[in-house]
Every structure is written in structure tokens, then in C-alpha cells.
Design an enzyme around this catalytic site. Structure first.
Site, PDB file in Angstrom:
ATOM      1  N   GLU A  34       0.837  -1.225   0.000  1.00 46.22           N
ATOM      2  CA  GLU A  34       0.000   0.000   0.000  1.00 46.22           C
ATOM      3  C   GLU A  34       0.864   1.264   0.000  1.00 46.22           C
ATOM      4  OE1 GLU A  34      -3.459   0.054   2.538  1.00 46.22           O
ATOM      5  OE2 GLU A  34      -3.878  -2.034   2.089  1.00 46.22           O
TER       6      GLU A  34
HETATM    7  C1  FAD Z   1       1.988  -9.723   0.924  1.00 48.11           C
HETATM    8  C2  FAD Z   1       1.788  -8.780  -0.217  1.00 48.11           C
HETATM    9  C3  FAD Z   1       0.498  -8.395  -0.572  1.00 48.11           C
HETATM   10  C4  FAD Z   1       0.302  -7.554  -1.666  1.00 48.11           C
HETATM   11  N1  FAD Z   1      -0.983  -7.270  -2.083  1.00 48.11           N
HETATM   12  C5  FAD Z   1      -1.157  -6.595  -3.240  1.00 48.11           C
HETATM   13  C6  FAD Z   1      -2.459  -6.438  -3.816  1.00 48.11           C
HETATM   14  O1  FAD Z   1      -3.456  -6.878  -3.253  1.00 48.11           O
HETATM   15  N2  FAD Z   1      -2.572  -5.818  -5.017  1.00 48.11           N
HETATM   16  C7  FAD Z   1      -1.498  -5.315  -5.672  1.00 48.11           C
HETATM   17  O2  FAD Z   1      -1.663  -4.750  -6.740  1.00 48.11           O
HETATM   18  N3  FAD Z   1      -0.244  -5.416  -5.144  1.00 48.11           N
HETATM   19  C8  FAD Z   1      -0.054  -6.058  -3.965  1.00 48.11           C
HETATM   20  N4  FAD Z   1       1.200  -6.208  -3.445  1.00 48.11           N
HETATM   21  C9  FAD Z   1       2.324  -5.558  -4.097  1.00 48.11           C
HETATM   22  C10 FAD Z   1       2.902  -4.428  -3.267  1.00 48.11           C
HETATM   23  O3  FAD Z   1       2.041  -3.331  -3.279  1.00 48.11           O
HETATM   24  C11 FAD Z   1       4.291  -4.156  -3.824  1.00 48.11           C
HETATM   25  O4  FAD Z   1       5.132  -5.136  -3.266  1.00 48.11           O
HETATM   26  C12 FAD Z   1       4.787  -2.786  -3.515  1.00 48.11           C
HETATM   27  O5  FAD Z   1       4.092  -1.867  -4.306  1.00 48.11           O
HETATM   28  C13 FAD Z   1       6.263  -2.641  -3.809  1.00 48.11           C
HETATM   29  O6  FAD Z   1       6.566  -3.110  -5.078  1.00 48.11           O
HETATM   30  P1  FAD Z   1       7.791  -4.108  -5.305  1.00 48.11           P
HETATM   31  O7  FAD Z   1       7.722  -5.139  -4.257  1.00 48.11           O
HETATM   32  O8  FAD Z   1       7.835  -4.542  -6.692  1.00 48.11           O
HETATM   33  O9  FAD Z   1       9.034  -3.203  -4.964  1.00 48.11           O
HETATM   34  P2  FAD Z   1       9.874  -2.202  -5.951  1.00 48.11           P
HETATM   35  O10 FAD Z   1       8.943  -1.216  -6.510  1.00 48.11           O
HETATM   36  O11 FAD Z   1      10.639  -3.057  -6.886  1.00 48.11           O
HETATM   37  O12 FAD Z   1      10.798  -1.552  -4.898  1.00 48.11           O
HETATM   38  C14 FAD Z   1      11.886  -2.231  -4.260  1.00 48.11           C
HETATM   39  C15 FAD Z   1      12.452  -1.275  -3.223  1.00 48.11           C
HETATM   40  O13 FAD Z   1      12.883  -0.065  -3.855  1.00 48.11           O
HETATM   41  C16 FAD Z   1      12.208   1.050  -3.298  1.00 48.11           C
HETATM   42  N5  FAD Z   1      11.943   2.013  -4.357  1.00 48.11           N
HETATM   43  C17 FAD Z   1      11.251   1.814  -5.504  1.00 48.11           C
HETATM   44  N6  FAD Z   1      11.208   2.934  -6.222  1.00 48.11           N
HETATM   45  C18 FAD Z   1      11.889   3.871  -5.511  1.00 48.11           C
HETATM   46  C19 FAD Z   1      12.204   5.247  -5.727  1.00 48.11           C
HETATM   47  N7  FAD Z   1      11.773   5.926  -6.806  1.00 48.11           N
HETATM   48  N8  FAD Z   1      12.908   5.892  -4.790  1.00 48.11           N
HETATM   49  C20 FAD Z   1      13.332   5.256  -3.670  1.00 48.11           C
HETATM   50  N9  FAD Z   1      13.082   3.973  -3.422  1.00 48.11           N
HETATM   51  C21 FAD Z   1      12.357   3.282  -4.325  1.00 48.11           C
HETATM   52  C22 FAD Z   1      10.949   0.485  -2.687  1.00 48.11           C
HETATM   53  O14 FAD Z   1      10.436   1.291  -1.654  1.00 48.11           O
HETATM   54  C23 FAD Z   1      11.435  -0.845  -2.171  1.00 48.11           C
HETATM   55  O15 FAD Z   1      12.067  -0.659  -0.944  1.00 48.11           O
HETATM   56  C24 FAD Z   1       1.419  -7.046  -2.366  1.00 48.11           C
HETATM   57  C25 FAD Z   1       2.706  -7.425  -1.985  1.00 48.11           C
HETATM   58  C26 FAD Z   1       2.898  -8.292  -0.950  1.00 48.11           C
HETATM   59  C27 FAD Z   1       4.287  -8.722  -0.619  1.00 48.11           C
END
Ligand code: FAD
Length: 623
Positions: A430
Site C-alpha cells: 500500500e
Molecule cells: C503480501 C503482499 C500483498 C500484496 N498485495 C497486493 C495487492 O493486493 N494488489 C497489488 O496490486 N499489489 C499487492 N502487493 C504488491 C505491493 O504493493 C508491492 O510489493 C509494492 O508496491 C512494492 O513493489 P515491489 O515489491 O515490486 O518493490 P519495488 O517497486 O521493486 O521496490 C523495491 C524497493 O525499492 C524502493 N523504491 C522503488 N522505487 C523507488 C524510488 N523511486 N525511490 C526510492 N526507493 C524506491 C521500494 O520502496 C522498495 O524498498 C502485495 C505485496 C505483498 C508482498
């Protein structure tokens, strides 16, 4: 070590990513915002003081539901849920029968028609028992179909879907993809109009969709054909309501995590799925904006579940710190543990003040709460995590032991180990902490970009720059000097009694914050967005000041409404504010004196493998 990264089909540039995010932003500030003004150096206590309370009629209507919910939750064995990875059918059925899947759905469509605050009270009860059930209800009601349907659905859509949802048809929200985490610009799931023009044909794959493995309905975000605006291609992302039973929808994997073991989360593929065109939510190309606006209130689930967690940790820590004697004293009397306990109590009070204030503001509907909700998400998840961490420490070895193992040895089976595993995700989903910082920073500098954007941003025509200069001279000629002056000393805010000095501090610090934002913009210009550590410190100051203001307003209100609890609240508020002031001062100091640049350089050296020698001495593992 070898890794296999998910290769984007076409890399998205930073400019493209920014453009997509900007297009999804709410441009207007139609209603006042406490936090927006705070970043501009103006303390608007009138927006949050007297601290708003729940409408008594709504509270009375919610009471029977909350009592029944509490009775049902007493039957839940959360350790078993954690062990089995399933929420038992009678619990699911019980929740559906109570109407827990339609708490905010209006009564005319079969829901309970309760307010945001009542919904949050229900979530608080649930979260005090089981995180997986919170995830189920929250993914359904905060970001799943009911909330965007309520805000953006047509009457026909509401009539069609609300009654089903209220009866317990589980819903989900599907945005994330293997290449789409925090940044939606790389979205690959696509939808094109069918040949007969009556439906959209959906293709793609969604990752980590909570409730996805059991959902009947989902909000699915997909790219629809780009539009050309002023000769430039504008990406379109559209939100669709999709029936999970449609041919071509397939759950290909149920995901399992560190915690929240009974989360029904999966990978879902869509192969030529026909979605009736009436199932577009709000309008073509409005999907991301819909998601952002939905999250303004949707994000409030997580802050209140962090409060529940804080309360549970406080209860466990209090009991253990009273019982456990080491070195001739109860451990709660050793200063190190007492500091953790006192901070835990003060922060739990603050987290509740922040979460409930946002809920009440959302119900009142007179403020723009996009920044307040974002801070609540960021602040409570981070503060909650520190509380969980301290609880593990206070419990010592028992904090690391599973509840089942403690029970088998005949000890109090406090589930601290599970709480820690369940809680960690709150800093990631979120909107991760980093993304929340960036979101808040963007909104915090919005006024400056409106006034001076044409002067500092590259690629502007001479005419635009000149107009921007005139605008800036007119605005900053008054605004900047006035951020230095103002009476924020005794006897101002005397109605806050012992907390008045803290409110005065917030006012002075808000002016300093506004100056800090302005100075950072002058110093770094358009490159400020790359100086995340600077921006994050400014955001952290804003978050602390918001929390302090919420805490003072809440304690003051409690003193009037419940004098005994109020007197205790004033003490908690005082300690919280004293600690917060220390953190604010440290962030201000760190703004201009820090190790950001050498640390960034080291990170780049690490990325280039120059410090790979540090990783010597391990067994080589292929992932
Ligand atoms: C248990 C679980 C439930 C979930 N439920 C849903 C759901 O119901 N629906 C849905 O659509 N998604 C869902 N998600 C997805 C979740 O919202 C994403 O994991 C989240 O948006 C982060 O994306 P990512 O994991 O790909 O991380 P990335 O975007 O790849 O980021 C990796 C790291 O880099 C950081 N980062 C990324 N961009 C930047 C930037 N510009 N500047 C600084 N730091 C940055 C992030 O904060 C993070 O620490 C879920 C994930 C999990 C694990």
C-alpha cells in the site's frame, strides 16, 4: 551468487515514469489540508482542534455489529491459522453473516452503511487477533471493489455489484506485475476494445494479488490504447471490474510469505478475458487516479491495524516486564527496558491519535486528507515496527520463540514472533515507506512548483520563465519574510495547558520546515528530486509535527470528555512530544550536515562490484 532478474520488455525511462505518476495526481486542492499548510509554514489547529469525535448516531448503530464481531473473534485460533495457512470456513462464514464484507457499503445496497471510523474500529478489533483476517477484509474493502465502486461507480454498477459484495463476495485489487512494483509506468497487462465494441479484451499477468485466489470480483488495472495529446503520446491506464469466473482468468500460483500465512494471495493470468464495457470504473484512462484517490481513505486501514498491534505489544510487554525478575529487579524497572516501555506507551497513544484523526477527517469530508492519510500510513507502520521490535527485545528469548513452542513448554504463549512476521509487510505494501516519502514530498512542494516551477524546471520557454519570475516575486516577496516572523510564544495556545509549549513548538518548527523546503529548492533546483535523503528528512519533520499536533489535540479533548483518562493522556502526550521534538531537531540538523554524498558514492561502488571483496568467506550459493 547468481540472480535472475525480471527483465522489463521495454525499459521505462525516469521521465516516462514521472509523467505517468504526474498524470495520475489530483491537481486540485479543493478543500483545506492541515499538512499541506504545515509544509507551507502555517499551523491550522482550527482544522483539527477540538479533536473531532465520531458521530454518536453512527457509533450507536455500529455497536451491535462490533459486539458480534468481537464475539466471533474470540473463537479465532490465530496460531492455528498461522500454522495451517487457512482461515477456517466457520470464521469466513461468520464474517460474511455479520456483514463484515460490507461495512461501508450503503444500506440501500445491502451493506451496513457505517462510517470510516466504525470500519476502523472493526479493523482494530480484527487486527488485535489476526493479521491474515485483516488482510482479507482490508484488501476487499480498502482497495478491492467496494471503495472505488462507492466513489466512482455508476448507479447501474452499484446496483449490480454492491449487494453481492455486501453478502460476502470477496474482492481483490490487481495492480502489481512482475515489472510493476512501485512504478506503474511499465504496466504490461493490456485491454483493447473487442471487434464488436461491446467489451474489452484483457491480457496479462498480475502478481501478489491479495484475496486473488478466492475472489469473485477484482479491480484490474490495465493499459488501454494511448492517446495523443498536443502531439505527445499519453499512456492510459484503466480500471476494470472483472468477474474471476470469466473464461481466461486463471490463478497460476498461491504466494506464501514470511507472515500473514493465511493470506489468499496469488499470481493471476488473464488470457483474452472479455470484460463488458459497462465494467470500466470511472472512465477510460482514469485508473491510476482512481487508485490514488481510493487510497486516500483506503490507506487508513493499515494505520489503525498498527495501533491494534501497538496495544497488543504494550499489553504483552507490560505483563512480562512486571513478571520477569533479573538481577534482583523486575525487568521493567531496569532503565533500558523502562525506556522501551514508556516510549511504546507514548507512541501507541500517538499512533491512535493520528489514525483516528484521519478517520474522523475522512468522515467529516471537509478536508483534503491525501497527505494526512499518507503520513498516517508511513508514520504508524514505522512506529509500529519499532514497537514490535522492542517487544521482541523485552520478551528476550521468549520473543523469538513461537507461541506453539511456548505453549508446549507450559509458558504464556504470547505470539510476539508471529506478530513480528505479520507486521513487517506494512512497510512495503500500500505504498512502501520510500514511496510514501516521495508522494508526501511531491505534494509538499506543490505550491512552490505552481509558483516557481516555470523558473526552475528545465525546458520552459522564455515567456513562461518571465511570467514565472513575476509570479515568484509577488508570492515570495511576502511569503518568505513571513516564514521568519510570527509570535509562537507564551501565552499562545494556552488552552492546551501543559501541552501548550509543544503546540507553540509545532508552529515555530512549521515555519522552519517551510524555510527548509524553500532553501532546499534553491540549493538543489530541479535536482532536489534526486536528493531523497534531504527530502525524506523534510517529510519526517512534517510527519512528526502532524503527529504532535494530533496528539495534543486528542489529549486536550480527552481531558474534557474523560478527565481521568485525559490526565493520563496529557502525560503520554507530553512524553511523546518531548521525544518528537528531539527527533525534529535532529532531522533539521541533518538537513545540511550529513553524510549523504559519501554514502551514495559508496553505494554506487557497491553496485559496480568494487566492494565484492567484502562478500568473501561465504559458501557460494546459486539462487
Ligand atoms: C503480501 C503482499 C500483498 C500484496 N498485495 C497486493 C495487492 O493486493 N494488489 C497489488 O496490486 N499489489 C499487492 N502487493 C504488491 C505491493 O504493493 C508491492 O510489493 C509494492 O508496491 C512494492 O513493489 P515491489 O515489491 O515490486 O518493490 P519495488 O517497486 O521493486 O521496490 C523495491 C524497493 O525499492 C524502493 N523504491 C522503488 N522505487 C523507488 C524510488 N523511486 N525511490 C526510492 N526507493 C524506491 C521500494 O520502496 C522498495 O524498498 C502485495 C505485496 C505483498 C508482498
Amino acid at each position: 551468487m547468481t540472480t535472475t532478474a525480471v527483465e522489463p520488455k521495454r525499459p521505462v525511462s525516469a521521465d516516462e515514469a514521472r509523467e505517468v505518476a504526474e498524470a495520475a495526481r489530483e491537481q486540485e486542492w479543493a478543500a483545506p489540508s492541515f499538512v499541506k499548510d504545515l509544509f507551507l509554514g502555517k499551523l491550522r489547529m482550527d482544522l483539527i482542534h477540538p479533536y473531532p469525535v465520531q458521530d454518536p448516531a453512527d457509533a450507536e448503530r455500529a455497536q451491535p455489529f462490533l459486539e458480534q464481531l468481537e464475539r466471533l473473534l474470540r473463537t479465532v485460533d490465530s496460531d492455528r491459522i498461522d500454522r495451517d495457512g487457512e482461515i477456517p470456513e466457520p470464521v469466513l462464514r461468520g464474517l460474511k453473516d455479520l456483514g463484515a464484507f460490507g461495512i461501508k457499503i450503503p444500506r440501500e445496497y445491502g451493506g451496513l452503511g457505517l462510517s470510516q471510523l466504525s470500519y476502523m474500529k472493526a479493523i482494530e478489533l480484527v487486527s488485535s487477533i489476526d493479521g491474515s483476517i485483516t488482510a482479507l477484509l482490508s484488501a476487499h474493502q480498502s482497495i478491492g471493489v467496494p471503495q472505488p465502486l462507492k466513489m466512482f461507480g455508476s448507479e447501474a454498477q452499484k446496483k449490480k455489484f454492491f449487494p453481492r459484495l455486501a453478502r460476502g463476495a470477496v474482492s481483490a485489487f490487481a495492480l502489481t506485475e512482475p515489472n510493476v512494483g512501485s512504478d506503474p509506468a511499465a504496466m504490461e497487462t493490456s485491454a483493447v476494445l473487442s471487434e464488436d465494441g461491446q467489451a474489452w479484451i484483457l491480457n496479462g499477468e498480475k502478481l501478489w494479488c491479495t484475496n486473488g485466489t478466492i475472489a469473485e470480483l477484482m479491480v484490474v488495472m490495465a493499459r488501454t490504447p494511448s492517446k495523443t495529446v498536443n502531439g505527445k503520446e499519453k499512456k492510459q491506464i484503466t480500471a476494470f471490474i472483472v468477474e474471476a469466473s470469466s473464461p481466461g482468468v486463471k490463478v497460476t500460483h498461491r504466494c506464501h510469505f514470511m507472515g500473514l500465512k493465511a493470506m489468499y494471495n496469488g499470481v493471476i493470468t488473464f488470457t483474452n478475458v472479455r470484460v463488458p464495457k459497462e465494467n470500466v470504473l470511472w472512465g477510460e484512462g482514469k485508473g491510476l487516479k482512481l487508485a490514488l484517490i481510493t487510497l486516500n481513505t483506503g490507506r487508513l486501514t493499515l494505520p489503525i491495524s498498527a495501533v491494534a498491534c501497538g496495544k497488543r505489544c504494550l499489553e504483552i510487554s507490560r505483563s512480562w516486564a512486571n513478571e520477569r525478575v533479573q538481577w534482583g529487579r523486575k525487568i521493567g524497572q531496569h532503565d533500558a527496558i523502562a525506556q522501551m516501555l514508556g516510549t511504546m506507551a507514548a507512541n501507541t497513544f500517538a499512533m491512535e491519535a493520528v489514525a483516528e484523526l484521519c478517520g474522523a477527517l475522512a468522515d467529516r469530508g471537509e478536508s483534503d486528507i491525501r497527505l494526512e492519510a499518507a503520513i498516517a500510513k508511513l508514520y504508524n507502520s514505522e512506529a509500529g515496527w519499532r514497537i514490535v521490535d522492542d517487544t521482541v527485545q523485552i520478551r528476550g528469548g521468549r520473543g523469538y520463540e513461537t507461541a506453539d513452542s511456548l505453549r508446549a513448554r507450559g509458558e504464556m504463549p504470547a505470539p510476539v514472533e508471529r506478530i513480528m512476521r505479520d507486521f513487517r509487510i506494512n512497510l512495503i505494501f500500500e505504498g512502501s515507506s520510500e514511496i510514501m516519502h516521495l508522494f508526501i514530498a511531491r505534494e509538499a512542494v506543490d505550491k512552490h512548483l505552481q509558483v516557481a516551477g516555470d523558473v526552475v524546471m528545465p525546458g520552459k520557454a522564455l515567456g513562461q520563465r518571465l511570467a514565472g519570475l513575476v509570479r515568484s516575486a509577488l508570492f515570495y516577496g511576502w511569503w518568505y519574510p513571513s516564514r521568519w516572523i510570527g509570535w509562537s510564544f507564551w501565552p499562545k495556545y494556552a488552552e492546551f495547558a501543559a501541552l501548550a509549549p509543544h503546540v507553540r513548538f509545532v508552529e515555530r518548527a512549521a515555519r522552519r520546515l517551510a524555510r527548509g523546503v524553500f532553501h532546499a529548492m534553491l540549493r538543489f533546483g530541479p535536482k532536489l528530486e534526486l536528493r531523497q535523503s534531504v527530502l525524506f528528512r523534510l517529510v519526517d519533520v512534517g510527519a512528526e509535527l502532524f503527529a504532535m499536533a494530533a496528539v495534543c489535540a486528542r489529549a486536550r479533548r480527552l481531558l474534557d470528555d474523560e478527565p481521568v483518562a485525559g490526565a493520563h493522556a496529557m502525560r503520554l502526550a507530553d512524553v511523546f512530544c518531548r521525544q518528537a521534538r528531539g527527533r525534529v531537531q535532529a532531522k533539521f540538523r541533518g538537513l545540511w550536515r550529513n553524510e549523504d554524498v559519501p554514502t551514495y558514492q559508496i553505494a554506487q561502488e557497491v553496485l559496480r562490484g568494487e566492494h565484492a571483496w567484502l562478500e568473501r568467506g561465504m559458501v557460494d550459493v546459486k539462487y
